[in-house]
Design a protein around this motif. Sequence first.
Motif, mmCIF file in Angstrom:
data_model
loop_
_atom_site.group_PDB
_atom_site.id
_atom_site.type_symbol
_atom_site.label_atom_id
_atom_site.label_comp_id
_atom_site.label_asym_id
_atom_site.label_seq_id
_atom_site.Cartn_x
_atom_site.Cartn_y
_atom_site.Cartn_z
ATOM 1 N N GLY A 12 -1.956 -7.095 2.433
ATOM 2 C CA GLY A 12 -1.878 -7.255 3.879
ATOM 3 C C GLY A 12 -0.631 -6.694 4.527
ATOM 4 N N VAL A 13 0.030 -5.750 3.843
ATOM 5 C CA VAL A 13 1.264 -5.166 4.378
ATOM 6 C C VAL A 13 1.017 -3.688 4.684
ATOM 7 N N GLY B 283 4.707 0.067 12.591
ATOM 8 C CA GLY B 283 5.106 -1.151 11.896
ATOM 9 C C GLY B 283 4.959 -1.064 10.389
ATOM 10 N N VAL B 284 5.217 0.103 9.824
ATOM 11 C CA VAL B 284 5.131 0.245 8.366
ATOM 12 C C VAL B 284 6.169 -0.676 7.710
ATOM 13 N N VAL C 63 -8.775 -1.343 1.542
ATOM 14 C CA VAL C 63 -7.478 -1.990 1.791
ATOM 15 C C VAL C 63 -7.627 -3.104 2.825
ATOM 16 N N LYS C 64 -6.642 -3.970 2.828
ATOM 17 C CA LYS C 64 -6.637 -5.071 3.795
ATOM 18 C C LYS C 64 -5.796 -4.678 5.012
ATOM 19 N N LYS D 56 5.101 -6.430 9.571
ATOM 20 C CA LYS D 56 4.801 -7.652 8.817
ATOM 21 C C LYS D 56 5.183 -7.356 7.370
ATOM 22 N N THR D 57 6.251 -7.986 6.894
ATOM 23 C CA THR D 57 6.821 -7.573 5.617
ATOM 24 C C THR D 57 6.290 -8.334 4.404
ATOM 25 N N LYS D 58 5.687 -9.494 4.609
ATOM 26 C CA LYS D 58 5.137 -10.250 3.475
ATOM 27 C C LYS D 58 3.668 -10.548 3.738
#
Lengths: 618, 195
Positions: free
Chosen positions: A79-80, A29-30, A106-107, A191-193
């Motif tokens: 968060g991406v 899911g990059v 990183v998140k 998850k793009t945003k």
Amino acid sequence: MHKLLDETAGKKIMLLGNEAIARGAIEAGVAFATTYPGTPSSELSLNLFQISHETDLYFEYCTNEKVALEVAAAAANSGVRTMCMMKHVGLNVAADPLMTLAYVGVKAGLVILTADDPFMFSSQNEQDNRYYGKLSGLPMMEPSSVAEAREMTIEAFELSEKLHEPVLLRTTTRINHSSAFVSFGKAKEPKTKGDFKRDPMNYVTVPAVSRKLHARLLERLAEAEKISETSEYNFIKGSGSLGIICNGVSYLYAYDAVKELGIENKTKILRIGLSNPMPVKMISEFAKGCEKILVIEEGEPFMEEKVKSILQEAQLVLPVRGKGENFFSRLYEFDPAMVKKVIAEYFDIDYSPSIPVDTSKLPEIPQRPPNLCAGCSHRATFYEIKKAAQGMDIMCPNDIGCYTLGFLPPLGMGDFLICMGSSVSTSCGFSKATDKKVISFIGDSTFFHSGITGLVNAVFNNHNFTLVILDNGITAMTGHQPNPGVDMDKMNLSGYNRVSIEKMVKAAGVEHITIIKPFKVKKSIEAIKEALEFKGVSVIISQQICTLYAKSLKVLNPRPFTISNRCKDHRDCINEIACPSFYIKEDRVHIDPDTCVGCALCAQICPENAIVPLKTKK
Amino acid sequence: MDITRLIIVAVGGQGNLLASKVLGEAALISDVPVRMSEIHGMAQRGGVVESAMVFGDAKSPIISNGEADVLLGFEPSETLRAMNKCNKNTKVITNLAPLPPFTVAIGKGVYPEIETIKTLIRERTPDLTAFDALKLAKQAGSPMTMNIVLVGALIKKQILPLSKQSIEQAIKTKTKKAFTEMNITAFNLGFKAAA
């Protein structure tokens, strides 16, 4: 549809290692990817670039690896899920952000791909980037095969989120550029945003914050070691008293050798796939049943030294060998026969190696070194500089790109090269420390990568040299990737701006700027002469699109030339520019009409004007 | 499954990567494990391109000196240069149409005689298949099909665990539609050319 987006369940296709990693990233899911291209990692980013045109994946070719990692660090901290890709020496450029990003963490998952190049198939050094794991305190994963590269990429994202730290995924050329069957898994919805919660006491690395963050990094590293102890990527195959510890492609060679030597029943192999931090307990448990241990790893004795220290601490006394005379070299890459030989000798196993046929009495076969392409504009520029500088005592720092090949005869334009961007800054040093006229060369992409800072330095410190920027409108060497100077309209891609090299140079304060069109030979030589005479920093920008790129854009209209009977066999064409379209038949020079693109460089230097356009239509 | 190791040597632009793709696809169709390795980068600027393919139950994707079971050469002097990959049992298949390196044109080196190349290979290995694959490719319709002509010869020798049918199927999926027929013709010409 891009072949890596195929969602047919259980789909199995032949993939290049780089494609397998790209597929792994898609399955993980990059949503965000950054890079500066560099072999052997280039196809990985190229695939993600193509995929980004068809999906919500955000992809960015950055000016250099430091920028790429910083862009990636922000995305991952919003968060991406993010991937950042580069070749091994690229991580040197990105080392500054890397070291402190490890403190910040990183998140969402951030996987940093570093592609090492043992044997230097296409690199200036063969540094072992496993030390970056140790240096930064970040976990590192190393696949052994193409199929595993896909799985491990997915696992690297999971691990990164578990530890809240970036994970280094380290490959070598033989992983990136090998192909094998790969089965696809299900791709996770990206998850793009994301969002960024302002929290300066954890994100602004002033000393007081960093002191706290460093302690937290060590805690996370301890947590990572626990994971390393039970990770499925650190596993033992077989049982017996002969121990082998290996990583990466060495595992493949060791596995095949043990089988071929018929010692499966007395040998056990510990394959390390999560190599930082190393699984300390697992290694000492493994060693307890061993009579002796062989560590098989390309590059430096990274695992060997750690294994020895682990055994010392566990007070285990047994022979452990790896690097050294009659064992493995720190040089170049390994191969199956070499690994088999060392295993057989160290474990005292009888074996008969395949003996290569005797090649000592073969006649010398003419070499086939790489060469600038037929119609390459760099050849014209090098020739013109050489002509314009005739009689001057020159030296020429060169840089990294296709044009590095200009150092070969007969052009012979390249005297010093250490890394990306070094042409400009070393010119500063050479021009001050010697009385030579310094003329240096850099390509458009490399100029943006790390030439600009050197140029600003040169102007500020009032240096005296001529910098030639070979602007062929694309990042050519690695396979035609965009850079800030590229006209993206030509690629049919919108939403980009274009940065003018000329304006950049002007803004840096360079007072003498010359633009040449290298296929206009006389005019270029005159203009170059003037630039060479200027006292101070002068810049020549040689503008001509890369011939291969023009071909791929279908804007090249080849108009081959031929040698007419006016030829008096001076051979200036062959001896001075050496275009690969020339060949000798019955002791006369000919031009191959299939490869000649009609750049007309040779036609302009022939003293008899004997080289003319080929009339007959092919 | 027995292990068969194949080395393909060619000059950049001769299409050895497509040849190895076709062989890889045929292996997938035939359920034969295969691993291959190729060299990119600097080597592509007119240099030598080498692919290694390991069929059967081995994990390694590369082939050491003296360990090739078959050497497939797209260019005669490159076949000779790759002899260090051969042992006394290695079978060699080579195209005989020369593509002299540029160094010969500038007087740095002499291109060996074709007959000499054949003799030197025969003196060292037991089974040489040598023919002008370029001629057959042109006969098939394009010099670009030379790679598939050579694949035809390779399959005829029955060294690889791949059937003629599997290759024909792979050609249909891996080569451009407009050239499929031409490639099938090229494949058959190569197949017939190998004794």
